[in-house]
Enzyme design. Structure first.
Site, PDB file in Angstrom:
ATOM      1  N   GLY A  47       0.833  -1.185   0.000  1.00  0.00           N
ATOM      2  CA  GLY A  47       0.000   0.000   0.000  1.00  0.00           C
ATOM      3  C   GLY A  47       0.867   1.234   0.000  1.00  0.00           C
ATOM      4  CG  ASP A  79      19.719 -11.650  14.570  1.00  0.00           C
ATOM      5  OD1 ASP A  79      19.225 -11.448  13.438  1.00  0.00           O
ATOM      6  OD2 ASP A  79      19.065 -12.092  15.531  1.00  0.00           O
ATOM      7  CG  ASN A 119      58.826  14.640  14.255  1.00  0.00           C
ATOM      8  OD1 ASN A 119      57.947  13.881  14.646  1.00  0.00           O
ATOM      9  ND2 ASN A 119      60.033  14.235  13.911  1.00  0.00           N
TER      10      ASN A 119
END
Length: 614
Positions: A136, A265, A458
């Site tokens: 729908g 899952d 550095n």
């Protein structure tokens, strides 16, 4: 599902009709006159006298009505218990009786009238479609009269015409989806007699439970000859709401992946809110299918939930990237209210996951931000190598409005740096050119990863920095998953110190860049830079050693006669094909320098099966 079988039919004296279920479940009919050979001789009655005592020796075929099945006896219907439950609910039968026929739903005759009011158009003005599901669609609407006059509402429109051809389905109403129901709408499948009962039950439940702050407000249900209209409160699950959810999901998954744990899952039901408050945090639950996985290893057992399973899981070769696919499915649902992959059966879902592409053309996708669409697309990439990691997803521009996101270390950096160090100088130069084309958000992610390695004053890091940094996040899970073992292989590599510029070159995932719409621009710009700084005349043997490290494969390169079975296999060529024929296509004949094709192939390193297609 079992096979469907036709109901018994009365057969005239002069002819009979046989029904057989074909391979595509479509009835095939044949009419045969008496005395002629039936069209389906396998199902013809025996011409010999019957072995039963009371049967006449010369029984006529036409004297006894027959049923013809593809099998001698039909299998039991898997929906029988559901039918019995519905019948008992309506009081039509006793618990151990079954009065609902087993035939086709269309043969029973569906009553599609629900008794809902039929004046929908008198009460509401239907607006544009805002979302679409498999069964729908949802539209915006405005009240025309009564207490809702002038008020914006949402209307779920469910066509009745679809009910005869679909199958039973349920929708999850737990976990995170309970929160989604507050502002978003999910389509229940409405099919056959069982589904018509679902419509009645859904409306009844919505009517009874409406009023809770975390449930969508139900107003009324209407119907006409074509559709059922379920009117609910307006609004939608906004991008900002989806962002809040995604940040929390990605944060916990990024932590798990760093520890070498893949959930396997991930789905809405496995995330719960800690409390009923609007600002309640999400909690991940159910680690029953989780497992340990080393960064350079693959799992092969098929686990998870069908709608959220990744393609590589079905191919039995996967890692933490499978969780990112599942998160992409969740994000898709949050933003549009329907699943990206759907089918009536589990096997159909698997086929859709492997073959189908999710739709981004229908509402509401055109109205969403380009960053939201890009975020979902880069998670739902069927090639796991092109998928974002959890840490990269947290750094995606779509989530940039969250200033307090804590981005953890990303294990993909360790894999990429190890591959970079083992590469030849030619490939390192190509990756260096590509790194100069990165965008500000891409560089921001790499800058964060670089700072986590605690560079010296550095601005340099050594290989030992990688192990020191990972130990700050150490847990027992990291030891059990052998992540520490993998990190040790990186930290013990003999290599000079890296500055941030080289770190960017080492940490680029070419596959992930390929998944972006801007890949062509990246590649062309990088090739232009490579032409200026790193491109030079090269020999076939040097190019071959750039494809696979010489020490690893232990082969000799002889110009014009080079052939190595391992490399042939890597290139997707038969052992009899000289590899130099392919590699020569990567070099311009005019000056012996690398062509654009060769440059792109070199960036990969290359473990590709597409060479023979080039």
């Amino acid at each position: 599902m079992g096979l469907c079988h036709a109901k018994p039919i009365e057969i005239p004296e002069t002819q009979f009709e046989s029904h057989v279920i074909s391979g595509d479940n479509q009835p095939i009919s044949s009419t045969t006159e008496v005395g002629k050979t039936p069209q389906f001789p396998f199902y013809s009655p025996s011409p010999l006298p019957s072995g039963f005592k009371n049967s006449p020796a010369n029984s006529s075929v036409t004297s006894t009505p027959l049923r013809f099945f593809k099998r001698p006896f039909p299998p039991p219907s898997p929906a029988k218990h559901i039918r019995a439950l519905l019948a008992r609910r309506h009081g039509s039968i006793k618990p151990n009786e079954a009065s609902i026929p087993e035939g086709s739903e269309c043969d029973i005759g569906l009553d599609k009238n629900f008794g809902f009011p039929k004046q929908f158009e008198n009460h509401y003005e239907l607006g544009e479609e805002v979302g679409r599901g498999h069964f729908g669609f949802t539209c915006s609407a405005k009240g025309k009269r009564g207490s809702l006059k002038g008020q914006d509402v949402a209307v779920k429109v469910i066509p009745k015409a679809k009910w005869e051809n679909l199958s039973f389905h349920t929708v999850e109403f737990c976990g995170i989806l309970a929160f989604c129901l507050k502002k978003s709408f999910f389509f229940c499948q409405m099919t056959t007699a069982i589904a018509i009962e679902d419509v009645r039950r859904e409306v009844k439940i919505l009517r009874a439970l409406t009023g809770h702050k975390n449930l969508v407000q139900f107003y009324e249900a209407y119907e006409d000859g074509d559709n059922v209209y379920v009117v609910m409160e307006g609004g939608k699950f906004s991008e900002e709401d989806a962002k809040v959810v995604m940040v929390q999901i990605l944060s916990v998954v990024a932590y798990c992946h760093l520890q070498g744990v893949v959930h396997r899952d991930l789905k809405p039901e496995n995330f719960l809110f800690a409390s009923k408050g609007d600002n309640s945090p999400l909690k991940a639950i159910d680690f029953g299918l989780s497992d340990y996985v080393k960064p350079d290893e693959r799992l092969n057992d098929i686990v998870g939930s069908a709608y959220y399973v990744a393609p590589e899981v079905l191919h039995r070769s996967y890692g933490t990237e499978a969780d990112m696919w599942s998160i992409g499915v969740i994000a898709y649902i949050l933003l549009c209210g329907s699943r990206p992959f759907w089918a009536r059966t589990e096997s159909g879902i698997f086929r859709a996951v492997l073959k189908a592409e999710p739709s981004f053309d229908e509402a509401p996708w055109p109205s969403l931000s380009p960053d939201a669409v890009d975020f979902v697309k880069r998670l739902l990439n069927k090639d796991y190598r092109k998928r974002l990691t959890a840490a990269q997803a947290l750094s995606h521009p779509w989530l940039s409005s969250f200033q307090d996101i804590k981005i953890p270390q990303d294990m993909i950096i360790y894999r990429l740096v190890r591959a970079y160090i083992c590469s030849t100088s030619l490939r390192k130069a190509a990756l260096g050119a590509l790194a100069k084309t990165l965008t500000v958000p891409q560089l921001a992610y790499l800058k964060e990863q670089f700072q986590m390695l605690s560079p010296s004053k550095n601005g340099h890091i050594s290989m030992q920095n990688y192990k020191t940094a990972i130990l700050r996040s150490f847990t027992d899970a990291m030891r059990d998953s052998r992540v520490i073992e993998f990190v040790n292989t990186v930290s013990t590599l003999q290599y000079r110190k890296m500055d941030f510029e080289e770190f960017c070159a080492a940490s680029i995932s070419v596959h992930q860049l390929e998944a972006m719409d801007t890949w062509e621009q990246h590649a062309r710009c990088a090739y232009e830079l490579f032409e200026k700084d790193g491109n030079r005349p090269i020999m076939i043997e040097e190019l071959a050693s750039s494809v696979k490290n010489c020490k690893q494969w232990r082969f000799c390169c002889v110009y014009g006669t080079y052939n190595s079975p391992p490399l042939n296999q890597e290139l997707g060529l038969s052992p009899s094909v000289p590899v130099h024929v392919v590699l020569q296509d990567w070099i311009r004949h005019s000056d012996g320098k690398l062509s654009f094709l060769g440059f792109v192939r070199l960036l990969h390193g290359l473990s590709s099966r597409a060479f023979h297609k080039a």
